[in-house]
Scaffold this motif. Structure first.
Motif, PDB file in Angstrom:
ATOM      1  N   ASP A 114      41.164  54.093   9.124  1.00  0.00           N
ATOM      2  CA  ASP A 114      39.863  54.449   9.682  1.00  0.00           C
ATOM      3  C   ASP A 114      38.690  53.825   8.940  1.00  0.00           C
ATOM      4  O   ASP A 114      37.660  53.517   9.551  1.00  0.00           O
ATOM      5  CB  ASP A 114      39.713  55.971   9.709  1.00  0.00           C
ATOM      6  CG  ASP A 114      40.435  56.613  10.887  1.00  0.00           C
ATOM      7  OD1 ASP A 114      40.843  55.874  11.810  1.00  0.00           O
ATOM      8  OD2 ASP A 114      40.589  57.846  10.891  1.00  0.00           O
ATOM      9  N   TYR A 196      37.752  62.121  16.372  1.00  0.00           N
ATOM     10  CA  TYR A 196      37.691  62.908  15.138  1.00  0.00           C
ATOM     11  C   TYR A 196      36.333  62.777  14.470  1.00  0.00           C
ATOM     12  O   TYR A 196      35.681  61.736  14.546  1.00  0.00           O
ATOM     13  CB  TYR A 196      38.778  62.460  14.155  1.00  0.00           C
ATOM     14  CG  TYR A 196      40.066  63.218  14.285  1.00  0.00           C
ATOM     15  CD1 TYR A 196      40.256  64.403  13.579  1.00  0.00           C
ATOM     16  CD2 TYR A 196      41.086  62.776  15.123  1.00  0.00           C
ATOM     17  CE1 TYR A 196      41.430  65.127  13.692  1.00  0.00           C
ATOM     18  CE2 TYR A 196      42.268  63.488  15.246  1.00  0.00           C
ATOM     19  CZ  TYR A 196      42.432  64.663  14.528  1.00  0.00           C
ATOM     20  OH  TYR A 196      43.582  65.373  14.648  1.00  0.00           O
ATOM     21  N   TYR A 198      34.836  63.513  10.510  1.00  0.00           N
ATOM     22  CA  TYR A 198      35.243  63.802   9.137  1.00  0.00           C
ATOM     23  C   TYR A 198      34.041  64.279   8.324  1.00  0.00           C
ATOM     24  O   TYR A 198      33.029  63.583   8.240  1.00  0.00           O
ATOM     25  CB  TYR A 198      35.824  62.554   8.468  1.00  0.00           C
ATOM     26  CG  TYR A 198      37.116  62.057   9.068  1.00  0.00           C
ATOM     27  CD1 TYR A 198      38.310  62.728   8.862  1.00  0.00           C
ATOM     28  CD2 TYR A 198      37.141  60.891   9.842  1.00  0.00           C
ATOM     29  CE1 TYR A 198      39.504  62.255   9.397  1.00  0.00           C
ATOM     30  CE2 TYR A 198      38.318  60.405  10.377  1.00  0.00           C
ATOM     31  CZ  TYR A 198      39.497  61.089  10.156  1.00  0.00           C
ATOM     32  OH  TYR A 198      40.672  60.619  10.687  1.00  0.00           O
ATOM     33  N   ALA A 216      38.667  67.465   8.576  1.00  0.00           N
ATOM     34  CA  ALA A 216      38.764  66.828   9.891  1.00  0.00           C
ATOM     35  C   ALA A 216      38.457  67.855  10.967  1.00  0.00           C
ATOM     36  O   ALA A 216      39.001  68.956  10.975  1.00  0.00           O
ATOM     37  CB  ALA A 216      40.148  66.229  10.096  1.00  0.00           C
ATOM     38  N   HIS A 248      47.081  62.590   8.322  1.00  0.00           N
ATOM     39  CA  HIS A 248      45.833  62.089   7.739  1.00  0.00           C
ATOM     40  C   HIS A 248      46.104  61.902   6.257  1.00  0.00           C
ATOM     41  O   HIS A 248      46.231  62.878   5.515  1.00  0.00           O
ATOM     42  CB  HIS A 248      44.691  63.087   7.935  1.00  0.00           C
ATOM     43  CG  HIS A 248      44.294  63.300   9.357  1.00  0.00           C
ATOM     44  ND1 HIS A 248      43.285  62.608   9.965  1.00  0.00           N
ATOM     45  CD2 HIS A 248      44.793  64.131  10.298  1.00  0.00           C
ATOM     46  CE1 HIS A 248      43.155  62.999  11.219  1.00  0.00           C
ATOM     47  NE2 HIS A 248      44.061  63.932  11.454  1.00  0.00           N
TER      48      HIS A 248
END
Length: 437
Positions: A114, A196, A198, A216, A248
C-alpha cells in the motif's frame, strides 16, 4: 481489483479541503513538584510550522519535528523526551515512520504494497474538528496529491489524552495513597487506500513510553465477496457473499538517536524456566546475547530486545536504552520478508521500505528487508518492526468497519534513574525500598 483500489482512492481525493496552517498545542499544567530553574531547551531543528512541542500535565515535555513523504506519509524526526527533574531533553529517535503495509488476500489473487504501489501517502484525508478533540489540526502539503491543484490538507492532529493510572502505591503510614493519572501526546493522520482507511497513531506518554499503532477502518472491498472456498466469511443474509480473508502486515522503520548519537548497540534477552528441584521452586534465568551483526529476529516466549546508547547514562550510571515491546501479531509466512518479527540492519539511506523498495540502491540491490540482513557489523542500526493481523471478516465489520488495531511499543529502560513521575515524598527511595528492612 488493482484498478479499483487506485481509482477509488483517487476519486475520494475530491473531498480534500483547503485550509490555513494551524498553531501549536496549548501547554499542559505545571508539574506537581517544584523543579530547579533550567535553561531553555534547544528547539528541534525545524521551523515552527513543522515543530511539535507539548508539556503534559505531569510535567513531561515531548519535542519533535514532522514532515510528510509522498509514500510513507507522516515522518517524525528529532524526537526527544524531557521528564520532570531532567535538566535537558533526552534524544530518543532520529526518525520514525511506516515502512510498509503489505496486504495479501487469502485466495492468492490480490496482493498489495500500500505504501509503495497504491498511493498511501497521496491519500491523506482531511480531519473534521471532532476528530481531534482538544487539539490542533495542522495543514499538510501532500506531495503527489491526488488533486495536484489542491495539495493542502488539514490532516495532522496533535492533541493530548488521559490514559488512566500512571502508578498507584498504598503507603505504609496512615493509609497514604500515592497515585497519579497519566497523559499522552497523540499525533495521528488518516490515509485512504482503496476502500480501507488507515489511522496512523503515535502516542508519547509522560513516562517516556512511545506507542505506535495503525488502525484499519473504512469498508471491506466490495470486489472481494467471492470466497466460498474456505478462504472467507459469509457477510449478509444466509451463507452467501463471502468476504475474502486477508492479512495486514504493517512495518515500522525506526532510526534511534539516543543521547544525540546514531551509533548504538542492540541486545537480545532470553529467559528460561527450569523445573523445581528439591526444596526450591522453578527457577528462571535471563541471558544476554549481544547482537553485533545484522539480524532477522523472531519473537519467542520471554524474549525481548533493546537498543542501547553508546554515550548516555542515567543518574545511577546505567546506560540508557529503549526496549522493543512486541504487540499481538499474526505472522504471515507467505513471503520471505514477512517471516520475521523484527529486523536490525546497518543504516543505509537508500533502504526506506520493507518491501518493494522503489529507490535505486545500485545494481542488484534487493528490494526487500530480509535480503538486507547479510552479515554486516551493526553499529548504526535501523530497526524494522513487523506486526501482522489476519482479517477474517465478520458481520460487525459493516458498515462502516470498526477500527482494528495493530502495533507495538518502545519502553524506556534505564533512561531515568527512577520513575520519572515519582512524587516528592518518595524521591529518596532509589534502590532497595525501605533501606533493606
Amino acid at each position: 481489483m488493482r484498478v479499483n483500489r487506485v481509482s477509488r482512492a483517487r476519486t475520494a481525493a475530491g473531498a480534500v479541503a483547503l485550509a490555513s496552517l494551524a498553531g501549536g498545542l496549548t501547554a499542559g499544567a505545571a508539574p506537581a513538584t517544584a523543579q530547579p530553574r533550567e535553561a531553555p531547551a534547544p528547539a528541534p531543528a525545524c521551523s515552527a510550522a513543522y515543530r511539535i512541542e507539548q508539556k503534559l500535565a505531569t510535567g513531561t515535555t515531548w519535542r519533535m519535528c514532522w514532515r510528510y513523504e509522498a509514500k510513507a506519509g507522516l515522518v517524525l524526526e528529532d524526537v526527544s523526551y524531557q521528564p520532570p527533574g531532567e535538566p535537558k531533553p533526552i534524544k530518543v529517535l532520529n526518525s520514525a515512520k511506516l515502512g510498509q503495509i503489505h496486504v495479501p488476500y487469502d485466495d492468492g489473487k490480490n496482493e498489495f504494497d500500500d505504501l509503495t504501489s497504491y498511493g498511501f501517502g497521496s491519500g491523506l484525508m482531511p480531519l473534521a474538528p471532532g476528530e481531534c478533540p482538544g487539539g490542533t489540526i495542522r495543514t499538510v502539503k501532500v506531495p503527489e496529491a491526488w488533486d495536484p491543484q489542491n495539495p493542502n490538507v488539514k490532516g495532522l492532529c496533535t492533541t493530548t489524552r488521559a490514559r488512566g493510572h500512571a502508578y498507584r502505591l498504598q503507603g505504609d503510614t496512615a493509609g497514604k495513597v500515592y497515585q497519579k493519572q497519566g497523559s499522552d501526546l497523540m499525533v495521528y493522520t488518516v490515509n485512504k487506500v482503496g476502500w480501507y482507511e488507515y489511522i496512523t497513531e503515535w502516542r508519547f506518554a509522560d513516562d517516556g513510553t512511545i506507542n505506535m499503532n495503525v488502525g484499519a477502518t473504512g469498508s471491506l472491498s466490495p470486489g472481494d465477496y467471492d470466497a466460498g472456498d474456505g478462504r472467507g466469511w459469509p457477510i449478509g443474509k444466509g451463507a452467501k457473499a463471502y468476504a475474502t480473508s486477508h492479512s495486514h502486515n504493517v512495518f515500522w522503520r525506526l532510526n534511534f538517536g539516543l543521547d544525540g548519537s546514531s551509533k548504538a548497540r542492540v541486545e537480545q534477552y532470553d529467559s528460561k524456566v527450569s523445573p523445581a528441584s528439591g526444596s526450591r521452586g522453578p527457577t528462571n534465568k535471563t541471558t544476554l546475547t549481544k547482537v553485533t551483526k545484522e539480524l532477522a529476529g523472531d519473537s519467542k516466549n520471554m524474549r525481548w530486545w533493546r537498543v542501547v546508547s553508546n554515550t548516555g547514562k542515567n543518574k545511577d550510571g546505567h546506560p540508557r536504552s529503549y526496549e522493543i515491546v512486541q504487540g499481538p501479531t499474526s505472522k504471515y509466512p507467505g513471503r520471505s520478508f514477512t517471516q520475521h518479527d523484527v529486523y536490525f540492519t546497518q543504516y543505509n539511506k537508500c533502504e526506506q521500505y520493507a518491501s518493494n523498495n522503489p529507490l535505486n540502491c545500485g545494481t542488484g540491490h534487493p528490494k526487500n528487508v530480509d535480503k538486507w540482513v547479510n552479515g554486516q557489523t551493526l553499529t548504526n542500526p535501523t530497526v524494522w518492526v513487523n506486526v501482522g493481523f489476519h482479517h477474517v471478516a465478520r458481520d460487525e465489520d459493516q458498515q462502516p468497519m470498526p477500527v482494528h488495531w495493530q502495533g507495538f511499543s518502545l519502553a524506556p529502560r534505564d533512561v531515568t534513574a527512577m520513575n520519572p513521575l515519582t512524587p516528592r515524598e518518595l524521591a529518596q527511595e532509589n534502590g532497595q525500598p525501605g533501606g533493606g528492612r
